[in-house]
Design an enzyme around this catalytic site. Structure first.
Site, PDB file in Angstrom:
ATOM      1  N   ASN A 122       0.815  -1.264   0.169  1.00  0.00           N
ATOM      2  CA  ASN A 122      -0.156   0.217  -0.127  1.00  0.00           C
ATOM      3  C   ASN A 122       0.809   1.340   0.014  1.00  0.00           C
ATOM      4  OD1 ASN A 122       1.019   0.086   2.648  1.00  0.00           O
ATOM      5  ND2 ASN A 122      -0.998  -0.344   3.627  1.00  0.00           N
ATOM      6  N   ASP A 311      -9.382  -9.262  -0.109  1.00  0.00           N
ATOM      7  CA  ASP A 311      -8.405  -8.499   0.656  1.00  0.00           C
ATOM      8  C   ASP A 311      -8.581  -7.088   0.314  1.00  0.00           C
ATOM      9  OD1 ASP A 311      -6.581  -8.180   3.001  1.00  0.00           O
ATOM     10  OD2 ASP A 311      -5.703  -7.455   1.357  1.00  0.00           O
TER      11      ASP A 311
END
Length: 436
Positions: A122, A311
């Protein structure tokens, strides 16, 4: 006009001996700024016909070629793709495993290694939980498919049926190497249990840490008919207790799978102008067309691809709710109710079900719609509960805004999530007291 000679081709051509003695130009040409400059510096006439780099090395006394770099791959390394140096599947010797399969040449444990890249993480540099889950599933699929084909008979491929609760013990960052180790621990008549451990390695310092533990269940499907489940070759246990413990785990997961099927009709519906901190405010959906790159060679989706998409949706729900950096803390059991075939349109929906002081539980549902087949209706393919935590820029856990359930169904799901949270909290406390 004829084309000029190719200077690159004649650049390294040695001059005839006569031309070298007289100094005349032979069939070749002098290197640009080369021979005379080399001889002025005291180099021999032979050096005039070496490359400029060779001349510099000879003048500095470093003509010996550098020794080849030692290979980082241990003996017996099998790369998963030609030229791909950061991904490998390493069979472990059967002696290191707790049990051995029926065939001596079929190892009961393997290891997959891959370096974490920026597209795996991320914006904060933490590797996505879905990326780790996909690697875990790949390792499990390799070893279970290999075991199911270890005896002569109808060939098959192992399909993921269930993933037990998976805890993310420590975050993994960009640049670290993930070592995914998989081992077969139990087999029933039609299923294989695979236990997986994930270690992260900092290649700068050499430190390693355990990041994940997971248990996966696979079923062998015939290559001739993917709807046909074949029998699994048995394994040889080193102790009788291993088989008994594995049978208990098998019966428990079978019962839990039956209990989750009653929720197959539950659908996430969008709401206009929702209030903050409500279920409707953060719920999200992702629609994905299943293509060939998502599927096995036999036309149905990899379990790891489905888990990665789940996810991603759960992460969006958690980020919308708390507006901070979030990471996956754990994944409750993921049940795969039915196969997803190539060409289907899948809808992955996520909604918040429960919040504690520092964690969020998100339910994720996967529905498959075979748009090219009018005879098959939309069906529930998979479901799971993901737990996320909120982190500060320094990586410390932050308080989570409390969820505000509005409808009776939302309140019921909140109480069910609270029960799962308290049960897992008591289990962790019991394990800590046992270790102490």
């Amino acid at each position: 006009m004829p084309a000029p000679p190719n200077r690159r081709r004649t650049f390294w051509k040695r001059r005839p001996a006569a031309a070298a003695r007289t100094g005349r130009r032979g069939s070749g040409r002098w290197p640009r700024g080369g021979a005379r400059a080399g001889m002025r510096g005291g180099a021999s006439r032979e050096a005039a016909f070496d490359s400029p780099l060779a001349i510099r090395r000879r003048l500095s006394g470093a003509m010996a070629p550098p020794p080849p770099a030692p290979s980082m791959a241990p003996p017996g390394l099998i790369h998963s793709a030609p030229g791909l140096l950061d991904t490998c599947a390493l069979p472990q010797p059967p002696a290191a495993a707790t049990m051995s399969g029926p065939a001596a040449e079929t190892p009961s444990a393997i290891q997959i290694c891959r370096i974490m890249r920026p597209d795996d993480a991320n914006v904060a540099g933490n590797v996505h939980g879905g990326t780790v889950l996909k690697m875990i599933e790949e390792a499990g699929a390799i070893i279970s498919t290999r075991h199911c084909n270890s005896q002569n008979g109808e060939r098959c491929v192992a399909a993921l049926a269930r993933v037990e609760r998976t805890d993310f013990l420590s975050p993994m960052c960009i640049g670290e190497v993930a070592h995914v180790s998989a081992e077969i621990t139990y087999t029933s008549k039609h299923s294989v249990e695979v236990q997986v451990h994930v270690m992260s390695e900092n290649i700068l310092t050499g430190t390693k840490k355990l990041t994940n533990k997971a248990t996966l269940w696979y079923v062998p499907l015939s290559l001739k008919n993917v709807d046909k489940v074949l029998e699994v070759p048995p394994v040889v246990y080193s102790r009788q207790e291993q088989e008994e413990e594995g049978r208990k785990r098998y019966e428990a997961q079978k019962l839990e799978r039956m209990e989750t099927k009653w929720r197959s009709g539950d659908i996430v519906q969008p709401v206009l102008n929702p209030e903050p901190n409500t279920v409707s405010y953060s719920q999200s959906s992702l629609i994905h067309l299943v293509g060939p790159s998502d599927c096995t060679l036999h036309g149905f989706v990899h379990g790891g691809v489905t888990m990665k998409l789940m996810d991603e949706v759960a992460g969006i729900v958690a980020a919308r709710h708390c507006k901070t950096n979030i990471v996956t803390a754990s994944v409750d059991a993921i049940n795969f109710h039915d196969k997803i075939r190539k060409g289907c349109v899948i809808t992955i929906s996520g909604r918040m079900t429960f919040t504690s002081n520092k964690s969020m539980e998100i339910e994720v549902l996967v529905d498959a719609d075979p748009v090219v087949n009018n005879f098959v209706k939309r069906y529930r393919a998979a479901s799971a509960f993901f737990t996320y935590v909120s982190l500060s820029p320094e990586g410390k856990s932050l308080p989570v805004p409390q969820l505000v359930p509005e409808t009776e169904d939302e309140k019921k799901r909140f109480e069910e999530g609270k029960g799962r949270y308290l049960q897992m909290k008591a289990k962790r406390q019991g394990q800590a007291e046992t270790q102490a």
